[in-house]
Motif scaffolding. Structure first.
Motif, PDB file in Angstrom:
ATOM      1  N   GLN A 124       0.977  -1.153   0.007  1.00 49.57           N
ATOM      2  CA  GLN A 124       0.100  -0.121   0.060  1.00 49.57           C
ATOM      3  C   GLN A 124       0.695   1.404  -0.036  1.00 49.57           C
ATOM      4  O   GLN A 124       0.526   2.355  -0.707  1.00 49.57           O
ATOM      5  CB  GLN A 124      -0.849  -0.306   1.048  1.00 49.57           C
ATOM      6  N   TYR A 125       2.073   0.929   0.956  1.00 46.83           N
ATOM      7  CA  TYR A 125       2.934   2.207   0.909  1.00 46.83           C
ATOM      8  C   TYR A 125       3.559   2.714  -0.901  1.00 46.83           C
ATOM      9  O   TYR A 125       3.450   3.787  -1.262  1.00 46.83           O
ATOM     10  CB  TYR A 125       3.956   1.964   1.628  1.00 46.83           C
ATOM     11  N   VAL A 126       3.878   1.607  -1.453  1.00 47.77           N
ATOM     12  CA  VAL A 126       4.358   1.705  -2.651  1.00 47.77           C
ATOM     13  C   VAL A 126       3.734   2.416  -3.616  1.00 47.77           C
ATOM     14  O   VAL A 126       3.756   2.933  -4.526  1.00 47.77           O
ATOM     15  CB  VAL A 126       5.109   0.467  -3.107  1.00 47.77           C
ATOM     16  N   GLU A 127       2.319   1.727  -3.578  1.00 44.36           N
ATOM     17  CA  GLU A 127       1.098   2.274  -4.311  1.00 44.36           C
ATOM     18  C   GLU A 127       1.012   3.619  -4.160  1.00 44.36           C
ATOM     19  O   GLU A 127       0.528   4.575  -4.921  1.00 44.36           O
ATOM     20  CB  GLU A 127      -0.181   1.516  -4.122  1.00 44.36           C
ATOM     21  N   ALA A 128       1.041   4.180  -2.943  1.00 44.10           N
ATOM     22  CA  ALA A 128       0.930   5.748  -2.600  1.00 44.10           C
ATOM     23  C   ALA A 128       2.066   6.326  -3.134  1.00 44.10           C
ATOM     24  O   ALA A 128       1.678   7.651  -3.499  1.00 44.10           O
ATOM     25  CB  ALA A 128       0.763   5.616  -1.128  1.00 44.10           C
ATOM     26  N   LEU A 129       3.207   5.919  -3.132  1.00 41.62           N
ATOM     27  CA  LEU A 129       4.302   6.470  -3.685  1.00 41.62           C
ATOM     28  C   LEU A 129       4.234   6.761  -5.324  1.00 41.62           C
ATOM     29  O   LEU A 129       4.742   7.797  -5.884  1.00 41.62           O
ATOM     30  CB  LEU A 129       5.722   5.669  -3.474  1.00 41.62           C
ATOM     31  N   LYS A 130       3.470   5.817  -5.851  1.00 45.61           N
ATOM     32  CA  LYS A 130       3.247   5.701  -7.293  1.00 45.61           C
ATOM     33  C   LYS A 130       2.356   6.795  -7.569  1.00 45.61           C
ATOM     34  O   LYS A 130       2.373   7.345  -8.758  1.00 45.61           O
ATOM     35  CB  LYS A 130       2.812   4.586  -7.940  1.00 45.61           C
ATOM     36  N   LYS A 131       1.229   7.126  -6.827  1.00 44.51           N
ATOM     37  CA  LYS A 131       0.114   7.783  -7.068  1.00 44.51           C
ATOM     38  C   LYS A 131      -0.028   9.275  -6.618  1.00 44.51           C
ATOM     39  O   LYS A 131      -0.730  10.358  -7.092  1.00 44.51           O
ATOM     40  CB  LYS A 131      -1.060   7.362  -6.718  1.00 44.51           C
ATOM     41  N   GLU A 133       2.102  13.019  -4.950  1.00 48.25           N
ATOM     42  CA  GLU A 133       3.349  13.599  -5.364  1.00 48.25           C
ATOM     43  C   GLU A 133       4.236  14.005  -3.677  1.00 48.25           C
ATOM     44  O   GLU A 133       5.242  14.267  -3.588  1.00 48.25           O
ATOM     45  CB  GLU A 133       3.261  15.112  -5.698  1.00 48.25           C
ATOM     46  N   VAL A 134       3.320  13.808  -2.613  1.00 50.61           N
ATOM     47  CA  VAL A 134       3.805  13.910  -1.445  1.00 50.61           C
ATOM     48  C   VAL A 134       3.225  12.738  -0.546  1.00 50.61           C
ATOM     49  O   VAL A 134       2.158  12.624  -0.484  1.00 50.61           O
ATOM     50  CB  VAL A 134       3.410  15.416  -0.711  1.00 50.61           C
ATOM     51  N   VAL A 135       4.343  11.963  -0.021  1.00 47.02           N
ATOM     52  CA  VAL A 135       3.844  10.870   0.725  1.00 47.02           C
ATOM     53  C   VAL A 135       4.342  10.990   2.178  1.00 47.02           C
ATOM     54  O   VAL A 135       5.816  11.041   2.250  1.00 47.02           O
ATOM     55  CB  VAL A 135       4.128   9.352   0.103  1.00 47.02           C
ATOM     56  N   PHE A 136       3.720  10.514   3.246  1.00 51.68           N
ATOM     57  CA  PHE A 136       4.346  10.630   4.631  1.00 51.68           C
ATOM     58  C   PHE A 136       4.266   9.007   4.942  1.00 51.68           C
ATOM     59  O   PHE A 136       2.973   8.442   4.900  1.00 51.68           O
ATOM     60  CB  PHE A 136       3.394  11.289   5.768  1.00 51.68           C
ATOM     61  N   ALA A 137       5.133   8.401   5.571  1.00 49.49           N
ATOM     62  CA  ALA A 137       5.277   7.177   5.918  1.00 49.49           C
ATOM     63  C   ALA A 137       5.691   6.962   7.376  1.00 49.49           C
ATOM     64  O   ALA A 137       6.938   7.396   7.421  1.00 49.49           O
ATOM     65  CB  ALA A 137       6.206   6.232   5.157  1.00 49.49           C
ATOM     66  N   ILE A 138       4.629   6.765   8.110  1.00 49.17           N
ATOM     67  CA  ILE A 138       4.817   6.630   9.466  1.00 49.17           C
ATOM     68  C   ILE A 138       4.782   5.298  10.149  1.00 49.17           C
ATOM     69  O   ILE A 138       3.720   4.631   9.874  1.00 49.17           O
ATOM     70  CB  ILE A 138       3.718   7.676  10.206  1.00 49.17           C
ATOM     71  N   GLY A 259       7.802  19.447 -10.757  1.00 53.76           N
ATOM     72  CA  GLY A 259       8.372  18.200 -11.233  1.00 53.76           C
ATOM     73  C   GLY A 259       9.005  17.306 -10.164  1.00 53.76           C
ATOM     74  O   GLY A 259       9.722  16.279 -10.467  1.00 53.76           O
ATOM     75  N   SER A 260       8.614  17.848  -9.136  1.00 53.88           N
ATOM     76  CA  SER A 260       9.336  17.144  -7.683  1.00 53.88           C
ATOM     77  C   SER A 260       8.371  16.136  -7.128  1.00 53.88           C
ATOM     78  O   SER A 260       7.261  16.307  -6.992  1.00 53.88           O
ATOM     79  CB  SER A 260       9.819  18.116  -6.767  1.00 53.88           C
ATOM     80  N   ARG A 261       8.853  15.180  -6.341  1.00 54.34           N
ATOM     81  CA  ARG A 261       8.064  14.402  -5.495  1.00 54.34           C
ATOM     82  C   ARG A 261       9.148  14.410  -4.156  1.00 54.34           C
ATOM     83  O   ARG A 261      10.135  14.277  -4.110  1.00 54.34           O
ATOM     84  CB  ARG A 261       8.087  13.064  -6.163  1.00 54.34           C
ATOM     85  N   MET A 262       8.099  14.172  -3.022  1.00 54.61           N
ATOM     86  CA  MET A 262       8.450  14.281  -1.789  1.00 54.61           C
ATOM     87  C   MET A 262       8.107  12.959  -0.889  1.00 54.61           C
ATOM     88  O   MET A 262       7.023  12.442  -1.134  1.00 54.61           O
ATOM     89  CB  MET A 262       8.246  15.505  -1.090  1.00 54.61           C
ATOM     90  N   ARG A 289      -3.651  16.004   6.540  1.00 58.64           N
ATOM     91  CA  ARG A 289      -4.059  14.582   5.976  1.00 58.64           C
ATOM     92  C   ARG A 289      -5.524  14.757   5.071  1.00 58.64           C
ATOM     93  O   ARG A 289      -5.700  13.706   4.349  1.00 58.64           O
ATOM     94  CB  ARG A 289      -4.812  14.130   7.507  1.00 58.64           C
ATOM     95  N   ASP A 290      -6.012  15.931   5.016  1.00 56.27           N
ATOM     96  CA  ASP A 290      -7.107  15.913   3.912  1.00 56.27           C
ATOM     97  C   ASP A 290      -6.686  16.603   2.751  1.00 56.27           C
ATOM     98  O   ASP A 290      -7.540  17.159   1.777  1.00 56.27           O
ATOM     99  CB  ASP A 290      -8.199  16.737   4.450  1.00 56.27           C
ATOM    100  N   VAL A 291      -5.190  17.164   2.551  1.00 54.51           N
ATOM    101  CA  VAL A 291      -4.861  17.925   1.336  1.00 54.51           C
ATOM    102  C   VAL A 291      -4.833  16.967   0.054  1.00 54.51           C
ATOM    103  O   VAL A 291      -3.905  15.663   0.140  1.00 54.51           O
ATOM    104  CB  VAL A 291      -3.433  18.457   1.577  1.00 54.51           C
ATOM    105  N   PRO A 292      -5.384  17.252  -0.946  1.00 54.18           N
ATOM    106  CA  PRO A 292      -5.324  16.252  -2.118  1.00 54.18           C
ATOM    107  C   PRO A 292      -3.836  16.302  -2.793  1.00 54.18           C
ATOM    108  O   PRO A 292      -3.094  17.260  -2.568  1.00 54.18           O
ATOM    109  CB  PRO A 292      -6.193  17.043  -3.417  1.00 54.18           C
ATOM    110  N   GLY A 293      -3.372  15.088  -3.133  1.00 56.13           N
ATOM    111  CA  GLY A 293      -2.007  14.889  -3.476  1.00 56.13           C
ATOM    112  C   GLY A 293      -1.271  14.545  -2.479  1.00 56.13           C
ATOM    113  O   GLY A 293       0.146  14.240  -2.847  1.00 56.13           O
ATOM    114  N   ILE A 294      -1.811  14.591  -1.165  1.00 57.21           N
ATOM    115  CA  ILE A 294      -0.659  13.958  -0.407  1.00 57.21           C
ATOM    116  C   ILE A 294      -1.294  12.693   0.433  1.00 57.21           C
ATOM    117  O   ILE A 294      -2.565  12.712   0.594  1.00 57.21           O
ATOM    118  CB  ILE A 294      -0.630  15.207   1.047  1.00 57.21           C
ATOM    119  N   ALA A 295      -0.457  11.830   0.680  1.00 61.89           N
ATOM    120  CA  ALA A 295      -0.931  10.509   1.166  1.00 61.89           C
ATOM    121  C   ALA A 295      -0.114  10.345   2.533  1.00 61.89           C
ATOM    122  O   ALA A 295       0.985  10.512   2.733  1.00 61.89           O
ATOM    123  CB  ALA A 295      -0.630   9.369   0.368  1.00 61.89           C
TER     124      ALA A 295
END
Length: 332
Positions: A124-131, A133-138, A259-262, A289-295
């Protein structure tokens, strides 16, 4: 009277050469663990595996063995941590997910090692990284938060989706406690960045890393170096983000350019900041947590892929912390 339990046998043919030894493992440790965890009896009769026990338990053991056979065919290692995870999924009726989780190769290292997801949480984490631009992994140590992010960064660079990789960490001790050490700030914080170097060396090789770093394509730097910059066309990873202050986190997130990803990774149970300072990771996860494009993905002890004792240690500390909270924050 107690209701009668339904007993059954399941027979699984093992026609492929070498399948039985691979399934049983050294000193039959795999089958002993499976028998212990499922309450079944497993024996080999010529070229057939026979599982005996209560029907529900037999179905769990059978599902795990089928998953193990698939792993062996794909030349996947069958270790105790994977076996335990497969048992957990099978008990939940999700044994078939093992095949789905481990089917995709993210990256092949310079030594030919395939980097894959090993748990549902990692998938699920890797899928979030694919979809996104900004992903938090806690999540806790050993869940692959940083390692998988770095694999995705190297892949993005190879696929020309980005032109550089930037890896950073907050150096909590970069103040007076490191002030007496020789060298500039980079030298002083290098020990904090060592795990990032090690992962990169494994994925792309030491020589490749040196060439890419010299060209500025890969940058490993303390978080202090991010201030005042706009980072375009980059895959940016902030590791150990629980030790960033709220001000540092806001500064970092607003460095993002076109063009960046975080990816921001951290473990909120391992905060080293002074008590009066709130973790920027904790605040950001709430604010964004509710911002589109951020997982925001949360990994747990179930996703630990290090030695199986790491999972047991994490679980033990979680129980201990829960007891302390229930007693008003005081230790036993």
């Amino acid at each position: 009277m107690m209701p009668e339990t339904s007993h059954s046998d399941v027979r699984i043919p093992l026609t492929e050469e070498g399948m039985a030894p691979a399934l049983f493992g050294a000193f039959d440790e795999n089958m002993k663990l499976l028998e212990s965890e499922t309450g079944t009896r497993i024996r080999l009769e010529e070229d057939t595996l026979v599982i005996t026990g209560e029907e529900e338990h037999v179905q769990v053991a059978s599902g795990v063995i089928q998953a193990m056979m698939g792993m062996i065919r794909r030349k996947e290692p069958v270790d105790r941590s994977r076996l335990r995870y497969a048992i957990t999924l099978a008990r939940e009726g999700n044994a078939e997910m093992i095949r789905e989780i481990m089917s995709g190769v993210i990256l092949v290292t310079t030594r030919g090692k395939q980097i894959k997801c090993r748990t549902l949480g990692q998938k699920q984490y890797v899928e979030a990284l694919k979809k996104n631009e900004v992903v938090f992994a806690i999540g806790p140590a050993g869940t692959g938060k940083t390692y998988l992010a770095m694999a995705m960064a190297v892949l993005a660079l190879k696929n020309k989706e980005v032109t550089r990789i930037i890896l950073t960490r907050p150096a909590v001790e970069a103040g007076e406690k490191l002030g007496f050490l020789p060298g500039d700030l980079q030298n002083k914080v290098d020990p904090y960045l060592r795990p990032l170097y090690d992962a990169l060396y494994e994925m792309i090789g030491v020589e490749n890393y040196a060439k890419l770093q010299e060209k500025g394509i890969i940058e490993v730097a303390p978080m202090a170096y991010m201030r005042g910059r706009t980072l375009n066309d980059a895959f940016i990873i902030l590791d150990e983000a629980q030790n960033a202050t709220c001000e540092q986190m806001k500064m970092f997130l607003t460095r993002m350019g076109q063009g960046s990803r975080m990816v921001i990774t951290g473990d909120v149970t391992q905060i080293d900041l002074p008590r009066e300072k709130m973790s920027g990771l904790v605040e950001a996860a709430e604010v964004l947590r509710d911002v589109p494009g951020i997982a925001i993905t949360r990994l747990t002890s179930r996703d630990v892929v290090r030695h199986e004792l790491v999972q047991a240690i994490i679980n033990a500390y979680e129980k201990h912390d829960a007891k302390k909270k229930s007693r008003g924050g005081h230790g036993a």
